[in-house]
Design a protein around this motif. Sequence first.
Motif, mmCIF file in Angstrom:
data_model
loop_
_atom_site.group_PDB
_atom_site.id
_atom_site.type_symbol
_atom_site.label_atom_id
_atom_site.label_comp_id
_atom_site.label_asym_id
_atom_site.label_seq_id
_atom_site.Cartn_x
_atom_site.Cartn_y
_atom_site.Cartn_z
ATOM 1 N N VAL A 50 0.864 -1.184 0.000
ATOM 2 C CA VAL A 50 0.000 0.000 0.000
ATOM 3 C C VAL A 50 0.898 1.231 0.000
ATOM 4 C CG1 VAL A 50 -1.906 1.191 1.150
ATOM 5 C CG2 VAL A 50 -1.713 -1.305 1.332
ATOM 6 N N TRP A 51 0.536 2.225 -0.820
ATOM 7 C CA TRP A 51 1.359 3.413 -1.039
ATOM 8 C C TRP A 51 0.518 4.679 -0.977
ATOM 9 C CZ3 TRP A 51 6.657 3.112 -2.168
ATOM 10 C CH2 TRP A 51 7.137 1.808 -2.319
ATOM 11 N N HIS A 52 1.157 5.758 -0.527
ATOM 12 C CA HIS A 52 0.564 7.098 -0.646
ATOM 13 C C HIS A 52 1.014 7.675 -1.977
ATOM 14 C CE1 HIS A 52 -0.173 11.372 0.007
ATOM 15 N NE2 HIS A 52 1.117 11.591 -0.176
ATOM 16 N N ASN A 53 0.065 8.164 -2.762
ATOM 17 C CA ASN A 53 0.370 8.715 -4.084
ATOM 18 C C ASN A 53 0.725 10.198 -3.952
ATOM 19 O OD1 ASN A 53 0.273 8.571 -7.092
ATOM 20 N ND2 ASN A 53 -1.254 10.165 -6.763
ATOM 21 N N ASP A 54 1.933 10.535 -4.412
ATOM 22 C CA ASP A 54 2.372 11.930 -4.366
ATOM 23 C C ASP A 54 2.394 12.472 -5.789
ATOM 24 O OD1 ASP A 54 4.790 13.959 -4.612
ATOM 25 O OD2 ASP A 54 4.115 14.007 -2.522
ATOM 26 N N PRO A 55 1.786 13.641 -6.031
ATOM 27 C CA PRO A 55 1.735 14.161 -7.408
ATOM 28 C C PRO A 55 3.124 14.370 -8.020
ATOM 29 C CG PRO A 55 0.716 15.704 -5.821
ATOM 30 C CD PRO A 55 1.046 14.461 -5.072
ATOM 31 N N LEU A 56 4.152 14.587 -7.166
ATOM 32 C CA LEU A 56 5.507 14.793 -7.689
ATOM 33 C C LEU A 56 6.257 13.473 -7.867
ATOM 34 C CD1 LEU A 56 6.472 17.891 -5.508
ATOM 35 C CD2 LEU A 56 5.635 17.872 -7.857
ATOM 36 N N GLY A 57 5.571 12.373 -7.588
ATOM 37 C CA GLY A 57 6.179 11.061 -7.831
ATOM 38 C C GLY A 57 6.947 10.503 -6.648
ATOM 39 N N ARG A 58 7.015 11.251 -5.526
ATOM 40 C CA ARG A 58 7.720 10.726 -4.352
ATOM 41 C C ARG A 58 6.723 9.956 -3.490
ATOM 42 N NH1 ARG A 58 12.679 11.960 -3.575
ATOM 43 N NH2 ARG A 58 12.696 11.871 -1.319
ATOM 44 N N ASN A 59 6.379 8.767 -3.948
ATOM 45 C CA ASN A 59 5.361 7.975 -3.254
ATOM 46 C C ASN A 59 5.904 7.411 -1.948
ATOM 47 O OD1 ASN A 59 3.701 8.482 -5.404
ATOM 48 N ND2 ASN A 59 4.273 6.611 -6.484
ATOM 49 N N SER A 60 5.057 7.306 -0.930
ATOM 50 C CA SER A 60 5.489 6.814 0.385
ATOM 51 C C SER A 60 4.907 5.432 0.651
ATOM 52 C CB SER A 60 5.036 7.769 1.489
ATOM 53 O OG SER A 60 5.644 9.020 1.331
ATOM 54 N N PHE A 61 5.764 4.561 1.122
ATOM 55 C CA PHE A 61 5.389 3.174 1.440
ATOM 56 C C PHE A 61 4.591 3.138 2.745
ATOM 57 C CE2 PHE A 61 6.610 -0.704 3.786
ATOM 58 C CZ PHE A 61 6.255 -1.686 2.879
ATOM 59 N N LEU A 62 3.427 2.446 2.738
ATOM 60 C CA LEU A 62 2.559 2.395 3.925
ATOM 61 C C LEU A 62 2.484 0.999 4.551
ATOM 62 C CD1 LEU A 62 -0.420 4.614 2.663
ATOM 63 C CD2 LEU A 62 1.537 5.296 4.049
ATOM 64 N N GLY A 63 3.016 -0.014 3.866
ATOM 65 C CA GLY A 63 2.980 -1.366 4.426
ATOM 66 C C GLY A 63 2.784 -2.399 3.338
ATOM 67 N N GLU A 64 3.040 -3.673 3.679
ATOM 68 C CA GLU A 64 2.913 -4.733 2.676
ATOM 69 C C GLU A 64 2.577 -6.058 3.338
ATOM 70 O OE1 GLU A 64 6.603 -5.374 0.615
ATOM 71 O OE2 GLU A 64 7.557 -6.304 2.327
ATOM 72 N N ILE A 65 2.187 -7.012 2.503
ATOM 73 C CA ILE A 65 1.956 -8.391 2.942
ATOM 74 C C ILE A 65 2.466 -9.282 1.814
ATOM 75 C CG2 ILE A 65 -0.433 -8.273 2.067
ATOM 76 C CD1 ILE A 65 0.520 -10.460 5.011
ATOM 77 N N GLU A 66 3.061 -10.418 2.172
ATOM 78 C CA GLU A 66 3.578 -11.336 1.163
ATOM 79 C C GLU A 66 2.964 -12.717 1.380
ATOM 80 O OE1 GLU A 66 8.056 -12.409 0.154
ATOM 81 O OE2 GLU A 66 7.489 -10.341 -0.259
ATOM 82 N N ILE A 67 2.506 -13.330 0.296
ATOM 83 C CA ILE A 67 1.807 -14.614 0.400
ATOM 84 C C ILE A 67 2.470 -15.637 -0.509
ATOM 85 C CG2 ILE A 67 -0.390 -15.755 -0.147
ATOM 86 C CD1 ILE A 67 -1.710 -13.661 1.354
ATOM 87 N N ASP A 68 2.759 -16.817 0.052
ATOM 88 C CA ASP A 68 3.353 -17.909 -0.722
ATOM 89 C C ASP A 68 2.220 -18.661 -1.417
ATOM 90 O OD1 ASP A 68 4.761 -19.975 -1.749
ATOM 91 O OD2 ASP A 68 5.535 -20.720 0.152
ATOM 92 N N LEU A 69 2.150 -18.530 -2.736
ATOM 93 C CA LEU A 69 1.000 -19.099 -3.471
ATOM 94 C C LEU A 69 1.089 -20.616 -3.596
ATOM 95 C CD1 LEU A 69 0.657 -16.310 -6.166
ATOM 96 C CD2 LEU A 69 -0.678 -16.610 -4.073
ATOM 97 N N ALA A 70 2.289 -21.180 -3.394
ATOM 98 C CA ALA A 70 2.434 -22.649 -3.457
ATOM 99 C C ALA A 70 1.605 -23.312 -2.373
ATOM 100 C CB ALA A 70 3.896 -23.034 -3.307
ATOM 101 N N SER A 71 1.464 -22.650 -1.241
ATOM 102 C CA SER A 71 0.787 -23.264 -0.095
ATOM 103 C C SER A 71 -0.581 -22.653 0.166
ATOM 104 C CB SER A 71 1.637 -23.077 1.159
ATOM 105 O OG SER A 71 2.963 -23.401 0.885
ATOM 106 N N TRP A 72 -1.032 -21.785 -0.721
ATOM 107 C CA TRP A 72 -2.300 -21.110 -0.502
ATOM 108 C C TRP A 72 -3.468 -22.101 -0.610
ATOM 109 C CZ3 TRP A 72 -3.725 -16.917 1.744
ATOM 110 C CH2 TRP A 72 -5.017 -16.426 1.557
ATOM 111 N N ASP A 73 -4.462 -21.919 0.245
ATOM 112 C CA ASP A 73 -5.674 -22.750 0.204
ATOM 113 C C ASP A 73 -6.638 -22.148 -0.819
ATOM 114 O OD1 ASP A 73 -7.990 -24.127 0.579
ATOM 115 O OD2 ASP A 73 -8.347 -23.470 2.644
ATOM 116 N N TRP A 74 -6.645 -22.728 -2.037
ATOM 117 C CA TRP A 74 -7.425 -22.135 -3.139
ATOM 118 C C TRP A 74 -8.923 -22.326 -2.983
ATOM 119 C CZ3 TRP A 74 -5.141 -18.659 -6.061
ATOM 120 C CH2 TRP A 74 -3.748 -18.664 -6.094
#
Length: 349
Positions: free
Chosen positions: A141-165
């Motif tokens: 998730v990112w904050h959008n800055d009109p001048l292009g200096r976007n700020s990072f707000l957080g992330e999540i990473e998921i291993d799709l090999a083990s995901w319960d589909w």
Amino acid sequence: ESDTASEISFQLSRHKKTPSTGSHSSDMASVSSVSGSVLSVYSGDFGSVDAQGTVEFALDYDEKNREFQVLVSQCKDLAVVDEKKGRSDPYVKTYLLPDKARMGKRKTSVKKRTVNPIYNEVLRYKIEKMVLLIQKLNLSVWHNDPLGRNSFLGEIEIDLASWDWSNRKLNWYPLKPRSLSAVNGVDHRGVMSLSIKYVPPGSLGEWPRNPPSGEVHIWVKDVKDLLQLRPAGVDSFVKCYVLPDTSKKSYQKTRVIKRDTNPVFNHTIVYDGFHTEDLKDACVELTVWDHEKLTNHFLGGIRLGLGTGLSYGISVDWMDSTQEEVAFWQEMMLAANEWIEGLLPLRSL
């Protein structure tokens, strides 16, 4: 070869749980020192805000259209980027890793002046299921800055090999600080905090010889930022062997910590039967596993040794310690009877 390997059999004398030494947050401050530059993965500026809040999304694979779908629903309680105006203009971005360039990024629209944005948008990837199952989904998730200096707000990473589909429901996930993820192809699997100590034979001085043979003490403290395999987290435990001995005598494990991608183990294992010269040829292998009824799933591991490729003169593939792992082991060899603290990234072995 097997004869040579069996000559050295490390016996487990005892193992115990060590009381917690409190918070390890100060240890984690040094994680950035091993993360390298993440700007190759992310465009923009990380700003100075701390990741906070949650994101709600669901995953699905459309077999008919051979399409991977990420339904991004909403976020809650995001960090405020522009303190003066009290605003954030957030959007959500996804990559499939490790080959982020080939599959490209997908983005939602930008929602202005809100820390609780509602998107209800589907991000789509045309991809074969077999290929998808060797990828990880990185959602940030990112904050959008009109001048292009976007700020990072957080992330999540998921291993799709083990995901319960079979799970197509929307679920909430906590947003995490930027990880070591996929930096220049690094396979991010989490970071283990541990301490090790070598006690040489007779070094404790009591008659006749205490200890009669050398001991290696391994204190597994915690692991941060394990792969998210299920919405509820993972049920993880740590296995330990002292290679070349793979017998039951060498095998030890911690208890299982349920539903937590940041498990605290505080478990100490003591191996005896070590002579100082054995430290050149032995390797402590610590692996983290997700516990499931039918089969345990490998999450990542470390190998502590000199990384020479040789054990007792025999070429072995497991003597492959990274520079950081070798440095950690060498520090222990040079400082008898002292706990050496380390923070090591898990890797695929």
